[in-house]
Motif scaffolding. Structure first.
Motif, mmCIF file in Angstrom:
data_model
loop_
_atom_site.group_PDB
_atom_site.id
_atom_site.type_symbol
_atom_site.label_atom_id
_atom_site.label_comp_id
_atom_site.label_asym_id
_atom_site.label_seq_id
_atom_site.Cartn_x
_atom_site.Cartn_y
_atom_site.Cartn_z
ATOM 1 N N GLU A 51 14.078 3.174 -0.140
ATOM 2 C CA GLU A 51 12.657 3.493 -0.226
ATOM 3 C C GLU A 51 12.130 3.718 1.194
ATOM 4 N N LEU A 52 11.322 4.780 1.382
ATOM 5 C CA LEU A 52 10.924 5.175 2.733
ATOM 6 C C LEU A 52 9.422 5.082 2.978
ATOM 7 N N THR A 53 8.670 4.438 2.097
ATOM 8 C CA THR A 53 7.216 4.418 2.236
ATOM 9 C C THR A 53 6.766 3.890 3.593
ATOM 10 N N HIS A 54 7.448 2.864 4.092
ATOM 11 C CA HIS A 54 7.086 2.275 5.390
ATOM 12 C C HIS A 54 8.305 2.198 6.309
ATOM 13 N N VAL A 55 9.155 3.209 6.246
ATOM 14 C CA VAL A 55 10.409 3.181 7.002
ATOM 15 C C VAL A 55 10.175 3.097 8.510
ATOM 16 N N ALA B 193 0.828 -1.202 0.000
ATOM 17 C CA ALA B 193 0.000 0.000 0.000
ATOM 18 C C ALA B 193 0.866 1.258 0.000
ATOM 19 N N VAL B 194 0.277 2.371 -0.387
ATOM 20 C CA VAL B 194 0.993 3.645 -0.369
ATOM 21 C C VAL B 194 1.160 4.107 1.079
ATOM 22 N N ALA B 195 1.968 5.146 1.256
ATOM 23 C CA ALA B 195 2.252 5.643 2.600
ATOM 24 C C ALA B 195 0.982 6.196 3.252
ATOM 25 N N SER B 196 0.918 6.048 4.547
ATOM 26 C CA SER B 196 -0.210 6.600 5.291
ATOM 27 C C SER B 196 -0.144 8.123 5.280
ATOM 28 N N ARG B 197 -1.293 8.753 5.359
ATOM 29 C CA ARG B 197 -1.336 10.212 5.383
ATOM 30 C C ARG B 197 -0.926 10.725 6.760
ATOM 31 N N PRO B 198 -0.354 11.909 6.834
ATOM 32 C CA PRO B 198 0.027 12.463 8.138
ATOM 33 C C PRO B 198 -1.161 12.495 9.083
ATOM 34 N N GLY B 199 -0.912 12.101 10.340
ATOM 35 C CA GLY B 199 -1.997 12.015 11.307
ATOM 36 C C GLY B 199 -2.056 13.165 12.280
ATOM 37 N N SER B 200 -1.168 14.143 12.123
ATOM 38 C CA SER B 200 -1.161 15.289 13.023
ATOM 39 C C SER B 200 -0.599 16.499 12.289
ATOM 40 N N THR B 201 -0.776 17.653 12.900
ATOM 41 C CA THR B 201 -0.239 18.880 12.306
ATOM 42 C C THR B 201 1.278 18.805 12.210
ATOM 43 N N LEU B 202 1.921 18.243 13.231
ATOM 44 C CA LEU B 202 3.379 18.114 13.225
ATOM 45 C C LEU B 202 3.839 17.235 12.059
ATOM 46 N N GLU B 203 3.133 16.126 11.832
ATOM 47 C CA GLU B 203 3.503 15.232 10.733
ATOM 48 C C GLU B 203 3.227 15.876 9.376
ATOM 49 N N GLU B 204 2.168 16.660 9.271
ATOM 50 C CA GLU B 204 1.896 17.375 8.028
ATOM 51 C C GLU B 204 3.021 18.353 7.712
ATOM 52 N N ARG B 205 3.503 19.044 8.746
ATOM 53 C CA ARG B 205 4.616 19.958 8.533
ATOM 54 C C ARG B 205 5.871 19.183 8.145
ATOM 55 N N GLY B 206 6.060 18.023 8.752
ATOM 56 C CA GLY B 206 7.218 17.198 8.417
ATOM 57 C C GLY B 206 7.182 16.718 6.978
ATOM 58 N N GLN B 207 5.996 16.344 6.506
ATOM 59 C CA GLN B 207 5.872 15.942 5.107
ATOM 60 C C GLN B 207 6.208 17.099 4.173
ATOM 61 N N SER C 64 6.353 8.069 11.447
ATOM 62 C CA SER C 64 4.943 7.673 11.356
ATOM 63 C C SER C 64 4.640 6.803 10.158
ATOM 64 N N LEU C 65 5.613 6.666 9.239
ATOM 65 C CA LEU C 65 5.388 5.905 8.013
ATOM 66 C C LEU C 65 5.558 4.408 8.291
ATOM 67 N N GLU C 66 4.530 3.817 8.822
ATOM 68 C CA GLU C 66 4.559 2.389 9.150
ATOM 69 C C GLU C 66 3.654 1.612 8.203
#
Length: 331
Positions: free
Chosen positions: A271-275, A231-245, A329-331
């Motif tokens: 590849e970092l999709t699920h790092v 599957a593709v990477a999960s979407r950011p789950g918090s404001t901090l993760e959105e900024r990190g993306q 968070s990319l699990e």
């Protein structure tokens, strides 16, 4: 401490070291795979045989020095020398060679064609792992090979640069990865667990930091993991993760690394999709955590000298915290 006490302490330390060498996640004498079990059996036979012969030679040596005169005379006869120095070694070595060939070739495991096919590419200084599942989906991971238990799995081994050698002692013997050639190694894990592997062929400056893990899973758990990994990477789950993306995508990280489901499509680095779901970072150099990710980003040349990633000291503390949180968070 007296000399006797020091001697006993040295023996104890040596015994503990030997005990440690015979167990753990990277021990050929603690096998959890079919081929590694054969290697361990052959090793113990050779160890025991060598010990018996060594003791026998010592006994004969002592007898030749201090034994009765008649015995020493008989020991020095030409027939005894020929029997002990030529016939005995030839017979024993021939038997051991035949036994070794029989053990290592008996019932060789073959991949059954079920599940995913796995290709491993050695690079300086990490492992690119490519899965193609039964549905034809192809996706990558890095520095971690997951396999089902009780099922022979073929690994297609190649290299992108120099000669590497893939060795996971608890599961199988080592096999070289040679430029322009594809070699095949079959792994068959007998029980779930994590085994550590290592590049066993000197391949450049960071060779000693080129490790990997093989994770053996129950078949149903493995199939579920394959679906998640494809599957593709999960979407950011918090404001901090959105900024990190945003930091990741705007700072050029995607030129070398891929995160499926985003605009990052680099193929140079891992590849970092699920790092975030992997056991370790940087080919077994660091445990996987948000803090370790941050350390690697800014100080990777100190942690693993001569790796191909430049250190990134351009981020503020807030940006680094956001970026490492996103990647973790990319699990």
């Amino acid at each position: 401490m007296t000399r006797a006490g020091a001697g006993r302490a040295a023996i104890l330390v040596a015994g503990l070291a030997l005990l440690g060498a015979c167990s753990g996640s990277q021990s050929a004498l603690d096998p959890t795979g079919v081929e590694a079990g054969r290697v361990a059996t052959l090793s113990w036979v050779l160890f025991i045989g060598a010990a018996v012969i060594f003791v026998g030679v010592l006994v004969l040596t002592v007898a030749a020095v201090v034994g009765p005169a008649g015995f020493r005379t008989r020991l020095g006869r030409e027939g005894v020398v020929i029997a002990g120095g030529i016939v005995f070694p030839v017979v024993i070595l021939t038997i051991l060679l035949g036994y070794g060939l029989t053990v290592m070739r008996a019932g060789g495991a073959e991949g059954d064609g079920e599940g995913a096919s796995i290709a491993v590419v050695g690079e300086q200084w990490w492992w690119r792992v490519i899965y193609t599942d039964a549905e034809g989906r192809t996706f990558e991971s890095a520095n971690e090979i997951r396999i089902p238990t009780g099922r022979p799995v073929k690994l297609a081994l190649t290299t992108a640069d120099v000669i590497h050698s893939l060795w996971v002692p608890k599961l199988a013997g080592k096999l070289d990865m040679i430029p322009g050639r594809t070699n095949t190694l079959t792994l068959e894990a007998e029980e779930p667990g994590v085994s550590r592997g290592q590049c066993a062929e000197y391949c450049g400056g960071a060779h000693a930091f080129m490790a990997f893990h093989v994770v053996a899973m129950e078949p149903e758990d493995y199939d579920a993991w394959l679906d998640r990994e494809a599957a593709v990477a999960s979407r950011p789950g918090s404001t901090l993760e959105e900024r990190g993306q945003l930091v990741f995508l705007s700072s050029g990280c995607g030129a070398c690394h891929q995160v499926r489901g985003t605009d990052a499509n680099g193929v140079i680095g891992p590849e970092l999709t699920h790092v975030g779901g992997r056991i370790a970072l940087a080919a077994g150099t660091l445990p996987n955590s948000r803090e370790a990710i941050a350390d690697w980003i800014v100080a990777n040349q100190h942690i693993k000298p001569q790796n191909k990633m430049p250190p990134y000291a351009i981020f503020s503390d807030a940006e680094l915290d956001a970026l490492s949180s996103y990647l973790a968070s990319l699990e």
